[in-house]
Design a protein around this motif. Sequence first.
Motif, PDB file in Angstrom:
ATOM      1  N   MET A 111       0.543  -1.300   0.431  1.00 58.99           N
ATOM      2  CA  MET A 111      -0.166   0.122   0.342  1.00 58.99           C
ATOM      3  C   MET A 111       0.775   1.172  -0.254  1.00 58.99           C
ATOM      4  SD  MET A 111      -2.363   1.089   2.816  1.00 58.99           S
ATOM      5  CE  MET A 111      -3.030  -0.236   3.098  1.00 58.99           C
ATOM      6  N   SER A 112       1.165   1.156  -1.320  1.00 59.06           N
ATOM      7  CA  SER A 112       1.721   2.495  -1.896  1.00 59.06           C
ATOM      8  C   SER A 112       0.943   3.721  -2.300  1.00 59.06           C
ATOM      9  CB  SER A 112       3.747   2.724  -1.921  1.00 59.06           C
ATOM     10  OG  SER A 112       3.703   2.097  -3.149  1.00 59.06           O
ATOM     11  N   HIS A 113       1.418   5.101  -1.887  1.00 58.76           N
ATOM     12  CA  HIS A 113       1.314   6.235  -2.632  1.00 58.76           C
ATOM     13  C   HIS A 113       1.379   5.952  -4.685  1.00 58.76           C
ATOM     14  CE1 HIS A 113       0.442   7.706   1.567  1.00 58.76           C
ATOM     15  NE2 HIS A 113       1.256   8.333   1.427  1.00 58.76           N
ATOM     16  N   TYR A 157     -11.225   5.162   0.715  1.00 58.36           N
ATOM     17  CA  TYR A 157     -10.693   5.457   2.722  1.00 58.36           C
ATOM     18  C   TYR A 157     -10.378   4.549   3.114  1.00 58.36           C
ATOM     19  CZ  TYR A 157     -12.731  10.095   1.904  1.00 58.36           C
ATOM     20  OH  TYR A 157     -12.743  11.094   2.652  1.00 58.36           O
ATOM     21  N   LEU A 158     -10.813   3.047   2.523  1.00 61.84           N
ATOM     22  CA  LEU A 158     -10.237   1.880   3.315  1.00 61.84           C
ATOM     23  C   LEU A 158      -9.293   1.773   3.981  1.00 61.84           C
ATOM     24  CD1 LEU A 158     -11.277  -0.496   4.823  1.00 61.84           C
ATOM     25  CD2 LEU A 158     -11.518  -2.116   2.547  1.00 61.84           C
ATOM     26  N   GLN A 159      -8.392   1.478   2.551  1.00 59.20           N
ATOM     27  CA  GLN A 159      -7.530   1.339   2.021  1.00 59.20           C
ATOM     28  C   GLN A 159      -5.774   2.222   3.555  1.00 59.20           C
ATOM     29  OE1 GLN A 159      -5.469   1.219  -1.825  1.00 59.20           O
ATOM     30  NE2 GLN A 159      -6.705   3.180  -2.761  1.00 59.20           N
ATOM     31  N   TYR A 160      -6.839   3.185   3.297  1.00 56.45           N
ATOM     32  CA  TYR A 160      -5.692   4.685   4.084  1.00 56.45           C
ATOM     33  C   TYR A 160      -5.805   4.381   5.583  1.00 56.45           C
ATOM     34  CZ  TYR A 160      -3.456   5.604   0.116  1.00 56.45           C
ATOM     35  OH  TYR A 160      -3.042   5.493  -1.167  1.00 56.45           O
ATOM     36  N   ALA A 161      -7.340   3.765   5.549  1.00 53.71           N
ATOM     37  CA  ALA A 161      -7.974   3.746   6.898  1.00 53.71           C
ATOM     38  C   ALA A 161      -7.606   2.237   7.828  1.00 53.71           C
ATOM     39  CB  ALA A 161     -10.072   3.567   6.874  1.00 53.71           C
ATOM     40  N   LEU A 162      -6.838   1.638   7.253  1.00 47.15           N
ATOM     41  CA  LEU A 162      -5.756   0.868   7.626  1.00 47.15           C
ATOM     42  C   LEU A 162      -5.062   0.675   7.877  1.00 47.15           C
ATOM     43  CD1 LEU A 162      -6.250  -2.206   5.173  1.00 47.15           C
ATOM     44  CD2 LEU A 162      -6.981  -2.282   7.250  1.00 47.15           C
ATOM     45  N   LEU A 163      -4.298   2.044   7.741  1.00 47.75           N
ATOM     46  CA  LEU A 163      -3.272   2.575   9.197  1.00 47.75           C
ATOM     47  C   LEU A 163      -3.252   3.184  10.329  1.00 47.75           C
ATOM     48  CD1 LEU A 163      -1.647   5.114   5.525  1.00 47.75           C
ATOM     49  CD2 LEU A 163      -1.361   2.091   6.328  1.00 47.75           C
ATOM     50  N   PRO A 164      -3.668   3.619  10.239  1.00 42.85           N
ATOM     51  CA  PRO A 164      -4.315   3.785  12.266  1.00 42.85           C
ATOM     52  C   PRO A 164      -4.583   2.379  12.619  1.00 42.85           C
ATOM     53  CG  PRO A 164      -5.282   5.454  11.319  1.00 42.85           C
ATOM     54  CD  PRO A 164      -5.259   4.926   9.973  1.00 42.85           C
ATOM     55  N   LEU A 194       6.881  11.306   4.640  1.00 45.96           N
ATOM     56  CA  LEU A 194       8.397  10.255   4.569  1.00 45.96           C
ATOM     57  C   LEU A 194       8.183   9.804   3.670  1.00 45.96           C
ATOM     58  CD1 LEU A 194      10.614   9.103   5.992  1.00 45.96           C
ATOM     59  CD2 LEU A 194       9.904   7.745   7.078  1.00 45.96           C
ATOM     60  N   LEU A 195       6.800   8.649   3.071  1.00 48.16           N
ATOM     61  CA  LEU A 195       6.935   7.808   2.155  1.00 48.16           C
ATOM     62  C   LEU A 195       6.482   8.839   0.683  1.00 48.16           C
ATOM     63  CD1 LEU A 195       4.213   5.102   2.859  1.00 48.16           C
ATOM     64  CD2 LEU A 195       6.314   5.018   2.172  1.00 48.16           C
ATOM     65  N   ARG A 196       5.672  10.152   1.070  1.00 50.31           N
ATOM     66  CA  ARG A 196       5.939  11.254  -0.106  1.00 50.31           C
ATOM     67  C   ARG A 196       7.213  11.450  -1.068  1.00 50.31           C
ATOM     68  NH1 ARG A 196       1.773  16.406   1.427  1.00 50.31           N
ATOM     69  NH2 ARG A 196       2.422  15.825  -0.782  1.00 50.31           N
ATOM     70  N   VAL A 197       9.004  11.883   0.108  1.00 50.46           N
ATOM     71  CA  VAL A 197       9.702  11.435  -0.007  1.00 50.46           C
ATOM     72  C   VAL A 197      10.673  10.700  -0.858  1.00 50.46           C
ATOM     73  CG1 VAL A 197      12.386  12.297   1.132  1.00 50.46           C
ATOM     74  CG2 VAL A 197      10.138  13.179   1.481  1.00 50.46           C
ATOM     75  N   ALA A 234       4.376   0.907   2.549  1.00 49.65           N
ATOM     76  CA  ALA A 234       3.972   2.229   3.711  1.00 49.65           C
ATOM     77  C   ALA A 234       3.302   0.784   5.223  1.00 49.65           C
ATOM     78  CB  ALA A 234       3.080   2.248   3.508  1.00 49.65           C
ATOM     79  N   VAL A 235       2.918  -0.209   5.199  1.00 45.39           N
ATOM     80  CA  VAL A 235       2.836  -0.725   6.346  1.00 45.39           C
ATOM     81  C   VAL A 235       4.392  -1.397   6.614  1.00 45.39           C
ATOM     82  CG1 VAL A 235       2.512  -3.328   7.083  1.00 45.39           C
ATOM     83  CG2 VAL A 235       1.179  -1.910   5.707  1.00 45.39           C
ATOM     84  N   ALA A 236       5.412  -1.314   6.530  1.00 43.72           N
ATOM     85  CA  ALA A 236       6.852  -1.481   7.075  1.00 43.72           C
ATOM     86  C   ALA A 236       6.967  -0.211   7.702  1.00 43.72           C
ATOM     87  CB  ALA A 236       7.494  -1.903   5.818  1.00 43.72           C
ATOM     88  N   VAL A 237       6.884   0.849   6.724  1.00 39.83           N
ATOM     89  CA  VAL A 237       8.017   2.124   7.122  1.00 39.83           C
ATOM     90  C   VAL A 237       7.128   2.857   8.936  1.00 39.83           C
ATOM     91  CG1 VAL A 237       7.897   4.631   6.895  1.00 39.83           C
ATOM     92  CG2 VAL A 237       8.598   3.237   5.559  1.00 39.83           C
ATOM     93  N   LEU A 238       5.427   2.473   8.877  1.00 34.75           N
ATOM     94  CA  LEU A 238       4.721   2.489   9.711  1.00 34.75           C
ATOM     95  C   LEU A 238       5.005   2.356  11.148  1.00 34.75           C
ATOM     96  CD1 LEU A 238       1.904   4.135  10.832  1.00 34.75           C
ATOM     97  CD2 LEU A 238       0.598   2.714   9.832  1.00 34.75           C
ATOM     98  N   SER A 239       5.241   0.166  10.655  1.00 33.24           N
ATOM     99  CA  SER A 239       4.911   0.258  11.494  1.00 33.24           C
ATOM    100  C   SER A 239       6.233   0.071  12.735  1.00 33.24           C
ATOM    101  CB  SER A 239       5.098  -2.122  11.614  1.00 33.24           C
ATOM    102  OG  SER A 239       4.004  -2.163  10.652  1.00 33.24           O
ATOM    103  N   LEU A 240       7.610   0.006  11.902  1.00 33.42           N
ATOM    104  CA  LEU A 240       8.836   0.374  12.514  1.00 33.42           C
ATOM    105  C   LEU A 240       8.586   1.519  13.093  1.00 33.42           C
ATOM    106  CD1 LEU A 240      11.552  -0.314   9.540  1.00 33.42           C
ATOM    107  CD2 LEU A 240      10.749  -2.075  11.456  1.00 33.42           C
ATOM    108  N   ILE A 241       7.830   3.077  12.405  1.00 34.23           N
ATOM    109  CA  ILE A 241       8.388   3.669  13.655  1.00 34.23           C
ATOM    110  C   ILE A 241       7.470   4.137  14.692  1.00 34.23           C
ATOM    111  CG2 ILE A 241       7.192   6.601  13.235  1.00 34.23           C
ATOM    112  CD1 ILE A 241       7.859   6.495  10.470  1.00 34.23           C
TER     113      ILE A 241
END
Length: 445
Positions: A1-3, A86-93, A352-355, A361-368
Amino acid sequence: MSHASASLAMPAMPLSSRIRMLVAILLVVLVSEAIGSITFAVGPGKIVLQPMLWAIFIGAVVAACGQRLPAGAGIDRAMQTRISGYLQYALLPFLAKLGLMVGGSLPQVREAGWALVFQEFGHFFGTMAIGLPLALLLGIKREAIGATFSVGREPSLAIIGERYGMNSPEGRGVMAEYITGTVIGALFVALMAGFITSLNIFDPRSLAMGAGVGSGSMMAAGVGAIASQQTPEVAHQVAALAAAANLLTTVVGVYFTLFISLPTTVFLYGKLEPVLGRFARGKAASAAAETPAATDAPSHAVKMGFGDRLTAYAVCGLFALVGNQFGYKVPILDALPGMLIIILLVVIADLLLRVVPKLPAVAVLSLIAMTVGCPGAVPYSDQIIAAVGKVNFLPFTTVILAMAGLSILKDLPAFRKLGWKIVVVSLAANAGTFLGATMIAEFFH
């Protein structure tokens, strides 16, 4: 799930329609949480219908009834497409909350040790172990490769598309698995995981790792079904282990399926088809006429601007707070600081994913989130952990599956075109990935 992976533009929608859409989501969440959990026995086990399952049922009913209302009053296709986006991004929280829990539970995650490592083989080989023989016995040919080499989410589509093309038999097979998982995957995993948990034959930690299948919605459904039957302390550990397993599946999944599980499935197909396929001789020899073309795929990869993504994060967070008060009696204002921290972590990962857009996205968010949730890792970590601890993770699943239910009807035309055989095989593959990982993890407990 990346932009960067989005491919379809989000349909324009007036403000009144957006408000109606948000009200529909909120009402589904409220009604689902008000109903609560209902349990009934099935043989030696039991089925637990939780708020998240009511959410997907009620959401689908609301969407179906909305199509019969006059234009501008119901849930039309454009609105369903936006809800799906919305669903694919609502998973992130939800994933951020789980990441924070992993950070606070690192000792238990480390204690899982080899169980957490080797259960991944169950995720990747369990699909073919159950799905491939069944497909061949039903007379399905090379479609069986695409349908059973993995759980069939977006990375699997990319692998098969690049290797065989989406109009190939393998392409039709992976598309059938993708559509089946999209439409009923979360519901199927929730019911299966809940029933197996009720049998008390597996350690809850093993079941938790089995739930980390690499699909956000399926993991949410599975971990919710398992955790609801545990004590609060064990439920917390279940969520942390499921998140850790899901992170491993996401990070190594593309490489594992590309270099190991797909070649293995092709090899086994060549060996097993002459043996098992003969039992289906005289029947439909191929599922080609029963499976949809690649153009029938559900359109979930939609482009969303930062404003829409921020709306998705806020909607998920706010509505989860409502469920948190209903289900756990935590006042919204008490849990609000913790939710704001969760949303802040998601926004940081988004920026961060915009850069660096090619990072998962899952890996970046999970590590943070894991770093922030680890005691002593950041300033004020004790206060952060205490605040986030007031936000329970299960209300997130109700919001996520409410969105899934409200957007499900737009995928039904493609789902109807699937032959029953390939649907059965796809569900068997989903069961295989859960059971395979669970049984391997159980060996270490």
